[in-house]
Design an enzyme around this catalytic site. Structure first.
Site, mmCIF file in Angstrom:
data_model
loop_
_atom_site.group_PDB
_atom_site.id
_atom_site.type_symbol
_atom_site.label_atom_id
_atom_site.label_comp_id
_atom_site.label_asym_id
_atom_site.label_seq_id
_atom_site.Cartn_x
_atom_site.Cartn_y
_atom_site.Cartn_z
ATOM 1 N N LYS A 173 46.234 54.759 41.137
ATOM 2 C CA LYS A 173 45.841 53.082 40.142
ATOM 3 C C LYS A 173 44.813 54.047 39.139
ATOM 4 O O LYS A 173 43.524 54.530 39.457
ATOM 5 C CB LYS A 173 45.042 51.982 41.554
ATOM 6 C CG LYS A 173 46.467 52.196 42.738
ATOM 7 C CD LYS A 173 46.002 51.382 43.805
ATOM 8 C CE LYS A 173 46.968 51.400 45.112
ATOM 9 N NZ LYS A 173 47.848 49.617 44.325
ATOM 10 N N ARG A 182 55.452 51.267 52.275
ATOM 11 C CA ARG A 182 56.343 50.771 52.906
ATOM 12 C C ARG A 182 57.492 52.693 53.458
ATOM 13 O O ARG A 182 58.141 52.563 54.143
ATOM 14 C CB ARG A 182 57.809 50.416 51.802
ATOM 15 C CG ARG A 182 57.911 51.634 50.630
ATOM 16 C CD ARG A 182 58.567 50.787 49.484
ATOM 17 N NE ARG A 182 57.396 49.907 48.727
ATOM 18 C CZ ARG A 182 57.596 49.324 47.945
ATOM 19 N NH1 ARG A 182 58.911 49.149 47.137
ATOM 20 N NH2 ARG A 182 56.515 48.546 46.982
HETATM 21 N N1 BES Z 1 49.162 48.796 48.755
HETATM 22 C C1 BES Z 1 48.765 48.248 47.401
HETATM 23 C C2 BES Z 1 49.134 46.975 47.778
HETATM 24 C C3 BES Z 1 48.290 46.015 47.499
HETATM 25 C C4 BES Z 1 48.034 45.640 45.754
HETATM 26 C C5 BES Z 1 47.594 45.377 48.216
HETATM 27 C C6 BES Z 1 47.152 44.476 45.647
HETATM 28 C C7 BES Z 1 46.545 44.357 47.849
HETATM 29 C C8 BES Z 1 46.311 43.728 46.846
HETATM 30 C C9 BES Z 1 50.004 48.815 47.518
HETATM 31 O O1 BES Z 1 50.620 50.297 48.538
HETATM 32 C C10 BES Z 1 50.861 49.289 46.256
HETATM 33 O O2 BES Z 1 50.271 49.549 45.925
HETATM 34 N N2 BES Z 1 52.225 48.307 45.374
HETATM 35 C C11 BES Z 1 52.936 49.453 44.453
HETATM 36 C C12 BES Z 1 53.915 49.022 44.946
HETATM 37 C C13 BES Z 1 54.314 49.576 43.354
HETATM 38 C C14 BES Z 1 54.104 50.420 43.037
HETATM 39 C C15 BES Z 1 56.099 49.296 43.330
HETATM 40 C C16 BES Z 1 51.919 47.930 44.223
HETATM 41 O O3 BES Z 1 52.043 46.891 44.232
HETATM 42 O O4 BES Z 1 51.784 47.485 42.396
HETATM 43 ZN ZN ZN Z 2 49.749 52.394 46.739
#
Ligand code: BES
Ligand code: ZN
Ligand code: ZN
Length: 497
Positions: free
Chosen positions: A278, A352
């Site tokens: 990230k 997931r």
């Molecule tokens: N933990 C994050 C989702 C999240 C984002 C929670 C903002 C709380 C606030 C999750 O694991 C994630 O990173 N999801 C990605 C999925 C994508 C790579 C398909 C996302 O939402 O960007």
């Molecule tokens: Zn994530």
């Protein structure tokens, strides 16, 4: 904090701050029966005649009485009596509690509104909502604050009623207190930094909670998780020095004949994104990526404390998602607990992958209903912001019941569609499913991924990415971890059939 209830009108109480509610269509001066007028008559009348206060929602009036036993009276406007609700009551109570805190009072007395103004709520529900809001509004994550910065807490609160329902009020207060404490526990877990809260310590917290409140807890360590074939949990944890855990909490086995509810909570104690790392801005927030797990621990706690007559199982797959030489990589293929495979296209879609194992493991309990809670997608935050949890599932009746529970608790959910068309977005050429679905409808494709791993049971998926953490202070929800899901699930469970 000492919480008591007395069947005495507030005019006879001694406390640093008295709090009472005034409806705009029933101003105090017209209510001849109100004893407060007799005690504080002159100053109330003056304030009202000067139109400084008329009982509108959100208005407050603080009066100094000159009486040492009850030096301050705070009147809180509650608007039109016909439009009053449990939620408006929670907010009004929060206003009173916070005023007490800022005035640094040590004792506070508050009026329980008459049952007839919040029809069709029972007096028990009213008292529960009041205790809940009072405690939740004073919450502060102060574990790491040095002593001087912590304000002096309110040590005594007295709920006053002129009615004869004192027993019901006491029961309601105890219920509200149990729910608030469970919610605050979930907040503490969510707010805890990743350096302190990692899979082993999260599992340890669940164990302690079970011991304290009366439910059983089993913890699988890495070896056992491997033996069971939970490839998602193992795969995501590979990049971290912290070993994974899989927690099983169980309460009320004797009620199994009434149907089992399994709760599954995403327990990513920190989500860097892994190799698909990230951006650094805002990454600190990802200590909250175990908000689902926190809600499950909190719900187990309240369920046990309230002795709800239901068999409830809580499952927490827990990992830390880190990049390293040993981390799972884009392109890798994982085999899950039920034998299905998934292609890892993005290591940041890790939630997931661990939930897939837990959802298929849930089948071993032969549940009637499984509800998973996960801070799963940024897409859900984009869609719903911070005021509603995203809901998907395969059983409309259960989802409708959960929606109702959300409206009552104000821990609200909003259903997203699971049309078949979305399914093809997560098709993989080389595995049974792919862990990302492209740019659009990210919350729904994540839901569809999970759906591939459910067993023969009713299922609801709750995406709490937006609700588990709040950006702004609200009435009884401060900025930070909110404990979203606990009040929702307890309300649901108390009415589940
Ligand atoms: N933990 C994050 C989702 C999240 C984002 C929670 C903002 C709380 C606030 C999750 O694991 C994630 O990173 N999801 C990605 C999925 C994508 C790579 C398909 C996302 O939402 O960007
Ligand atoms: Zn994530
Ligand atoms: Zn995550």
């Amino acid at each position: 904090m000492n919480i008591t209830a007395v069947s005495t009108a507030i005019n006879a109480i001694a406390a640093d701050l008295l709090v009472t509610f005034v409806f705009q269509d029933d101003p105090l001066y017209k209510k001849k029966t109100t004893d407060i007028v007799n005690r504080f008559g002159a100053s109330v009348d003056t304030a009202l005649s000067m139109k400084d206060f008329s009982g509108k929602e959100g208005e407050t009036l603080l009066l100094y009485t000159g009486n040492k036993k009850a030096p301050r009276l705070l009147m809180i406007g509650t608007g039109e009596s016909k439009k009053f609700s449990l939620e408006k009551l929670r907010r009004a109570v929060a206003t009173g509690a916070k005023k007490g805190k800022s005035l640094k009072v040590s004792s506070l007395a508050i009026t329980v509104p008459d049952v007839d103004v919040i029809l069709p709520e029972s007096i028990e529900e009213i008292a529960a909502a009041m205790a809940e809001a009072f405690l939740l509004s004073l919450y502060q994550y102060d574990k790491y604050l040095t002593k001087e910065k912590i304000g002096k807490p309110i040590s005594k609160i007295t709920f006053c009623t002129a009615s004869s329902f004192i027993r019901e009020i006491k029961t309601g207060l105890a219920t509200g207190k149990a729910i608030a404490e469970a919610t605050m526990h979930a907040r503490d877990l969510t707010n805890a930094p990743g350096s302190d809260l990692y899979p082993a310590t999260l599992a340890h917290d669940a164990q302690q909670t079970g011991r304290r409140h009366g439910f059983s807890v089993r913890v699988f360590e890495k070896k056992k998780i491997q033996q069971l074939g939970m490839g998602g949990v193992i795969g995501v944890s590979k990049g971290s020095e912290k070993e994974p855990r899989f927690v099983i909490m169980e309460y009320g086995k004797q009620f199994r004949k009434n149907g089992t509810l399994v709760l599954v909570g995403k327990g990513v104690t920190f989500d860097t994104g892994g190799i698909s790392i990230k951006p650094s801005a805002g990454m600190a927030e990802m200590k909250m990526d175990m908000g689902g797990a926190a809600a499950v621990v909190g719900t187990m706690q309240a369920t046990a404390q309230l002795k709800i007559k239901r068999h409830v199982v809580g499952l927490i797959p827990s990992v830390e998602n880190m990049p390293s030489g040993s981390a799972v990589k884009p392109g890798d293929i994982i085999r899950h607990y039920n034998g299905k495979t998934s292609e890892v296209d993005n290591t940041d879609a890790e939630g997931r992958l661990i939930l897939a194992d837990a959802l298929s493991y849930a089948e071993t309990f032969k549940p009637k209903l499984v509800i998973d809670l996960a801070t799963l997608t940024g897409a859900c935050v984009v869609a719903l912001g911070h005021y509603a949890t995203g809901m998907m599932g395969n059983d409309q009746e259960s989802m409708d019941a959960l929606k109702t529970a959300g409206e009552r608790s104000y821990d609200r959910v909003w259903q997203l569609p699971m049309f078949d068309e979305y399914e093809k977005l997560i098709k993989s050429d080389i595995a049974d499913v792919k862990n990302v679905g492209g740019r659009w409808a990210g919350a729904i494709t994540a839901g569809w991924f999970l759906k591939k791993f459910i067993g023969n049971y009713q299922w609801i998926h709750l995406d709490i990415a937006g609700t588990a953490m709040q950006e702004e202070n609200q009435d009884y929800i401060p900025r930070g971890g909110s404990g979203a899901g606990v009040r929702l699930l307890i309300e649901f469970l108390r009415n589940w059939n």
